[in-house]
Design a protein around this motif. Structure first.
Motif, mmCIF file in Angstrom:
data_model
loop_
_atom_site.group_PDB
_atom_site.id
_atom_site.type_symbol
_atom_site.label_atom_id
_atom_site.label_comp_id
_atom_site.label_asym_id
_atom_site.label_seq_id
_atom_site.Cartn_x
_atom_site.Cartn_y
_atom_site.Cartn_z
ATOM 1 N N GLU A 83 0.821 -1.220 0.000
ATOM 2 C CA GLU A 83 0.000 0.000 0.000
ATOM 3 C C GLU A 83 0.851 1.264 0.000
ATOM 4 N N ASP A 84 1.935 1.272 0.763
ATOM 5 C CA ASP A 84 2.792 2.462 0.796
ATOM 6 C C ASP A 84 3.470 2.701 -0.550
ATOM 7 N N VAL A 85 3.826 1.646 -1.251
ATOM 8 C CA VAL A 85 4.400 1.792 -2.587
ATOM 9 C C VAL A 85 3.377 2.421 -3.528
ATOM 10 N N VAL A 86 2.147 1.953 -3.473
ATOM 11 C CA VAL A 86 1.082 2.512 -4.314
ATOM 12 C C VAL A 86 0.882 3.989 -3.987
ATOM 13 N N ARG A 87 0.870 4.318 -2.701
ATOM 14 C CA ARG A 87 0.727 5.723 -2.302
ATOM 15 C C ARG A 87 1.880 6.573 -2.838
ATOM 16 N N ALA A 88 3.110 6.040 -2.691
ATOM 17 C CA ALA A 88 4.281 6.785 -3.179
ATOM 18 C C ALA A 88 4.201 6.984 -4.691
ATOM 19 N N ALA A 89 3.766 5.964 -5.405
ATOM 20 C CA ALA A 89 3.620 6.078 -6.861
ATOM 21 C C ALA A 89 2.590 7.137 -7.219
ATOM 22 N N ALA A 90 1.498 7.195 -6.462
ATOM 23 C CA ALA A 90 0.470 8.204 -6.709
ATOM 24 C C ALA A 90 1.003 9.603 -6.431
ATOM 25 N N VAL A 91 1.813 9.750 -5.400
ATOM 26 C CA VAL A 91 2.409 11.055 -5.070
ATOM 27 C C VAL A 91 3.268 11.560 -6.227
ATOM 28 N N VAL A 92 4.087 10.651 -6.783
ATOM 29 C CA VAL A 92 4.945 11.047 -7.907
ATOM 30 C C VAL A 92 4.100 11.496 -9.093
ATOM 31 N N GLU A 93 3.031 10.752 -9.399
ATOM 32 C CA GLU A 93 2.186 11.114 -10.533
ATOM 33 C C GLU A 93 1.446 12.425 -10.273
ATOM 34 N N MET A 94 0.954 12.642 -9.066
ATOM 35 C CA MET A 94 0.295 13.911 -8.745
ATOM 36 C C MET A 94 1.255 15.089 -8.921
ATOM 37 N N THR A 95 2.481 14.904 -8.468
ATOM 38 C CA THR A 95 3.478 15.969 -8.616
ATOM 39 C C THR A 95 3.757 16.231 -10.093
ATOM 40 N N HIS A 96 3.885 15.158 -10.854
ATOM 41 C CA HIS A 96 4.091 15.315 -12.300
ATOM 42 C C HIS A 96 2.928 16.069 -12.934
ATOM 43 N N LEU A 97 1.702 15.694 -12.600
ATOM 44 C CA LEU A 97 0.533 16.378 -13.156
ATOM 45 C C LEU A 97 0.526 17.852 -12.769
ATOM 46 N N ALA A 98 0.904 18.150 -11.539
ATOM 47 C CA ALA A 98 0.957 19.544 -11.102
ATOM 48 C C ALA A 98 1.929 20.349 -11.950
ATOM 49 N N THR A 99 3.085 19.749 -12.265
ATOM 50 C CA THR A 99 4.057 20.470 -13.094
ATOM 51 C C THR A 99 3.520 20.694 -14.506
ATOM 52 N N LEU A 100 2.670 19.783 -15.001
ATOM 53 C CA LEU A 100 2.099 19.965 -16.332
ATOM 54 C C LEU A 100 1.156 21.159 -16.360
ATOM 55 N N TYR A 101 0.312 21.293 -15.334
ATOM 56 C CA TYR A 101 -0.569 22.458 -15.239
ATOM 57 C C TYR A 101 0.255 23.747 -15.241
ATOM 58 N N HIS A 102 1.287 23.766 -14.418
ATOM 59 C CA HIS A 102 2.097 24.973 -14.297
ATOM 60 C C HIS A 102 2.905 25.243 -15.567
ATOM 61 N N ASP A 103 3.455 24.182 -16.165
ATOM 62 C CA ASP A 103 4.217 24.344 -17.407
ATOM 63 C C ASP A 103 3.342 24.917 -18.521
#
Length: 340
Positions: A83-103
Motif C-alpha cells: 500500500e505504501d508503494v502505491v501511495r508513493a507512486a500516486a504522489v509522484v504522478e500527482m506531482t508530475h501532473l501539477a508540473t504539467l498544469y504549471h508548465d
C-alpha cells in the motif's frame, strides 16, 4: 524541451502492459490499477468547484510511466506493490501532473494529452490553482508515508522549481549545452529518479538497490528527454504523432539545435542568422529544419543520449538478475530504437 512534453515509453498505455514477463505484467498492472484508484479517490473529493479542473488531466489519461517505474522498483524489496508503494507512486504522478498544469501556463500551451489545456479552457489562474491543489493532495499522502518521504520530496520539488527557473532565465552568456543539460536533469531526471527511489524505499529494498534505482531513473530520464528533442526535429508527424519543429516554433533550442548553432561553416552561420527567437513562418521553419538535417546536431545529441543510456545500464549492474531488471534494461534499448 520541458517537463511538459512527456517522454514516450514502451508498453505503458491504458489497458496494455508488456514488460517481457507475464507474471510481472500482471503484478504491475494490478499496481497501476490501484494507483489509478488512489488518484481518483484523492482528487475527486473536495469542493465541486475544484473537481473538474483537478481531474481534467487525470481523465485525459497518460502513460503513467513514473508510477509504473515506482512499482517496478518495489520489486527489489520484501514488500513489493504494498500500500505504501502505491501511495508513493500516486504522489509522484500527482506531482508530475501539477508540473504539467504549471508548465502549460508558462508555455501558453493550448493542448495537453489530446485535450484542451486547463489554462486554455479556464484561464491561467485556475490552471495554477489546480496544480497547487494537486500538490496539496500529494502532501497529505506524503505525511502518511513518513518524514523521510516528506523531506525527500521537499528536496525534489525544490530541484524541479530550480530547473524551471533556470530554463526561464536562460543560459545568461554561459555554455548553452551545459545549461540545457542541467535544466533537463532538474526538470525531467529528478522526478523519474524520485519514482525509483520511493518505490524501492517503500518496497523495503536494500540501500544499494534504492540508490541504484534512483540513479537509473535519473539517467533514463535524460535519455528520454534528449531522444524526444531529437524526434521533435527529425521525425515526421506520422512517425511521432506530433507536429514537427514544435520547440523551434516556441523559440526553445534543444540539444541538436544547440550543437548545430555552434558549428563552423555555412550551415552554422545561416542557422545563427535564422534562429533569433520563436520561428513564426512556415518558410523559416522549413529552412531551419533543412539546415538541421545537414548539420551534425542530430548525431552529437544522439551520442549524448547513448552516454546516458550506458550510465543507466551501469546502475542496473548493481541489481540482481530478475524480470524487473530485464524490463528496465529493455527500456534502455527501446530508447535507442526510437531513433531508428
Amino acid at each position: 524541451m520541458t517537463n511538459g512534453r512527456e517522454a514516450a515509453t514502451p508498453g505503458v498505455v491504458a489497458g496494455s502492459l508488456n514488460l517481457g514477463d507475464e507474471a510481472l505484467n500482471e503484478r504491475v498492472g494490478r499496481g497501476l490499477s490501484m494507483v489509478e484508484e488512489t488518484l481518483y479517490a484523492h482528487l475527486s473529493q473536495g469542493d465541486e468547484i475544484l473537481q473538474d479542473k483537478v481531474m481534467h488531466l487525470v481523465r485525459a489519461g497518460g502513460k503513467r510511466f513514473r508510477p509504473m517505474f515506482a512499482l517496478l522498483a518495489s520489486e527489489y524489496g520484501d514488500k513489493p506493490m504494498c500500500e505504501d508503494v502505491v501511495r508513493a507512486a500516486a504522489v509522484v504522478e500527482m506531482t508530475h501532473l501539477a508540473t504539467l498544469y504549471h508548465d502549460d501556463v508558462m508555455d501558453e500551451a493550448s493542448r495537453r494529452r489530446g485535450v484542451e489545456s486547463a489554462n486554455a479552457r479556464w484561464g491561467n489562474s485556475v490552471a495554477i490553482l489546480a496544480g497547487d491543489h494537486l500538490l496539496a493532495q500529494a502532501s497529505g499522502i506524503m505525511a502518511e508515508l513518513g518524514t523521510n518521504t516528506v523531506k525527500h520530496f521537499a528536496e525534489t520539488f525544490g530541484t524541479l522549481v530550480t530547473g524551471q527557473m533556470r530554463e526561464t532565465v536562460g543560459a545568461q552568456g554561459g555554455d548553452p549545452i551545459a545549461h540545457y543539460t542541467r535544466v533537463i536533469e532538474e526538470k525531467t531526471g529528478v522526478l523519474i529518479a524520485s519514482a525509483g527511489y520511493l518505490g524501492a524505499l517503500h518496497g523495503g529494498a536494500r540501500a544499494e538497490y534504492v540508490q541504484a534505482l534512483r540513479g537509473y531513473g535519473h539517467a533514463i530520464g535524460m535519455v528520454f528527454q534528449i531522444v524526444d528533442d531529437i524526434i521533435d526535429l527529425f521525425s515526421t508527424p506520422e512517425e511521432s504523432g506530433k507536429t514537427r519543429g514544435t520547440d523551434l516554433r516556441e523559440g526553445v533550442f534543444t540539444l541538436p539545435v544547440l550543437y548545430a548553432l555552434g558549428e563552423e561553416g555555412e550551415v552554422g552561420e545561416r542557422l545563427r542568422a535564422l534562429l533569433t527567437g520563436p520561428v513564426t513562418s512556415e518558410e523559416t521553419l522549413h529552412e531551419a529544419l533543412d539546415l538541421l538535417e545537414r548539420s551534425g546536431g542530430r548525431a552529437r545529441a544522439a551520442a549524448d543520449a547513448a552516454v546516458w543510456a550506458q550510465r543507466a545500464r551501469r546502475h542496473l549492474e548493481v541489481l540482481p538478475e530478475a524480470p524487473a531488471t530485464r524490463a528496465l534494461d529493455a527500456l534502455v534499448r527501446y530508447t535507442a530504437e526510437r531513433l531508428g
